[in-house]
Motif scaffolding. Sequence first.
Motif, PDB file in Angstrom:
ATOM      1  N   MET A   5      23.263   2.738  74.107  1.00 32.50           N
ATOM      2  CA  MET A   5      23.089   3.683  74.975  1.00 32.50           C
ATOM      3  C   MET A   5      21.895   3.681  75.973  1.00 32.50           C
ATOM      4  O   MET A   5      21.039   2.686  75.713  1.00 32.50           O
ATOM      5  N   SER A   8      18.338   4.401  74.874  1.00 33.09           N
ATOM      6  CA  SER A   8      18.236   3.947  73.467  1.00 33.09           C
ATOM      7  C   SER A   8      16.973   4.491  72.651  1.00 33.09           C
ATOM      8  O   SER A   8      16.634   4.509  71.472  1.00 33.09           O
ATOM      9  N   LEU A  10      15.438   7.037  72.728  1.00 31.61           N
ATOM     10  CA  LEU A  10      15.660   8.419  72.255  1.00 31.61           C
ATOM     11  C   LEU A  10      16.179   8.509  70.811  1.00 31.61           C
ATOM     12  O   LEU A  10      15.864   9.332  69.805  1.00 31.61           O
ATOM     13  N   TYR A  11      16.874   7.397  70.627  1.00 31.38           N
ATOM     14  CA  TYR A  11      17.587   7.102  69.223  1.00 31.38           C
ATOM     15  C   TYR A  11      16.750   6.380  68.233  1.00 31.38           C
ATOM     16  O   TYR A  11      16.772   6.633  67.049  1.00 31.38           O
ATOM     17  N   LYS A  12      15.724   5.562  68.779  1.00 29.62           N
ATOM     18  CA  LYS A  12      14.942   4.753  67.919  1.00 29.62           C
ATOM     19  C   LYS A  12      14.083   5.672  66.731  1.00 29.62           C
ATOM     20  O   LYS A  12      14.218   5.331  65.587  1.00 29.62           O
ATOM     21  N   SER A  14      15.143   8.357  65.479  1.00 28.11           N
ATOM     22  CA  SER A  14      16.111   8.849  64.573  1.00 28.11           C
ATOM     23  C   SER A  14      16.931   7.909  63.660  1.00 28.11           C
ATOM     24  O   SER A  14      17.682   8.287  62.814  1.00 28.11           O
ATOM     25  N   LEU A  15      16.604   6.575  63.922  1.00 25.26           N
ATOM     26  CA  LEU A  15      17.580   5.767  63.269  1.00 25.26           C
ATOM     27  C   LEU A  15      17.217   5.713  61.714  1.00 25.26           C
ATOM     28  O   LEU A  15      18.377   5.724  61.037  1.00 25.26           O
ATOM     29  N   ILE A  18      19.260   8.612  60.710  1.00 27.61           N
ATOM     30  CA  ILE A  18      20.676   8.515  60.702  1.00 27.61           C
ATOM     31  C   ILE A  18      21.149   7.547  59.394  1.00 27.61           C
ATOM     32  O   ILE A  18      22.281   7.664  58.818  1.00 27.61           O
ATOM     33  N   VAL A  38      28.594   4.124  62.423  1.00 23.48           N
ATOM     34  CA  VAL A  38      27.879   4.960  63.591  1.00 23.48           C
ATOM     35  C   VAL A  38      28.681   4.779  64.924  1.00 23.48           C
ATOM     36  O   VAL A  38      28.726   5.708  65.378  1.00 23.48           O
ATOM     37  N   THR A  42      30.222   7.890  66.845  1.00 26.47           N
ATOM     38  CA  THR A  42      29.543   8.333  68.224  1.00 26.47           C
ATOM     39  C   THR A  42      30.605   7.741  69.077  1.00 26.47           C
ATOM     40  O   THR A  42      30.459   7.727  70.448  1.00 26.47           O
ATOM     41  N   LEU A  46      26.961   5.089  70.489  1.00 21.60           N
ATOM     42  CA  LEU A  46      25.730   4.433  69.948  1.00 21.60           C
ATOM     43  C   LEU A  46      25.967   3.134  69.115  1.00 21.60           C
ATOM     44  O   LEU A  46      26.773   3.004  68.139  1.00 21.60           O
ATOM     45  N   ILE A  48      24.183   0.342  66.971  1.00 24.68           N
ATOM     46  CA  ILE A  48      22.939  -0.215  66.282  1.00 24.68           C
ATOM     47  C   ILE A  48      23.186  -1.614  66.178  1.00 24.68           C
ATOM     48  O   ILE A  48      23.980  -2.224  65.601  1.00 24.68           O
TER      49      ILE A  48
END
Length: 115
Positions: A5, A8, A10-12, A14-15, A18, A38, A42, A46, A48
């Motif tokens: 992404m 990314s 923004l996702y860190k 929430s990892l 998740i 994941v 997605t 996304l 990881i």
Amino acid sequence: MKAIMKNSQLYKGSLNTIIMKLLEENGKMYGYEITQKVKAITQGELNITEGALYPALHKLEAEGFLDVEIEKIDNRMRKYYKLTESGEKETVNRLSELEDFIRNMQSLVNPKLEF
């Protein structure tokens, strides 16, 4: 299809949530399985990396939220992660916080939509 992404960052944050949500749904999983799940959910948006996943798994384990089981599969040792009882409770809390966050962001980004 993007490999990683663009935002990314923004996702860190929430990892961990998740990971915990996937373990809540699937019981026990091994690292590569988590990354592939994941990616599938997605639709490749996304991805990881191992460099992000394993430190997160180790931190959750150190905090007492995950148990580790080692199984021999095809002459290879595979590490499975599963939620502890406190991990299950923490997952509920984190999902609730994440839902509140998403709702608040939606209100800020697109105030016309009502939830």
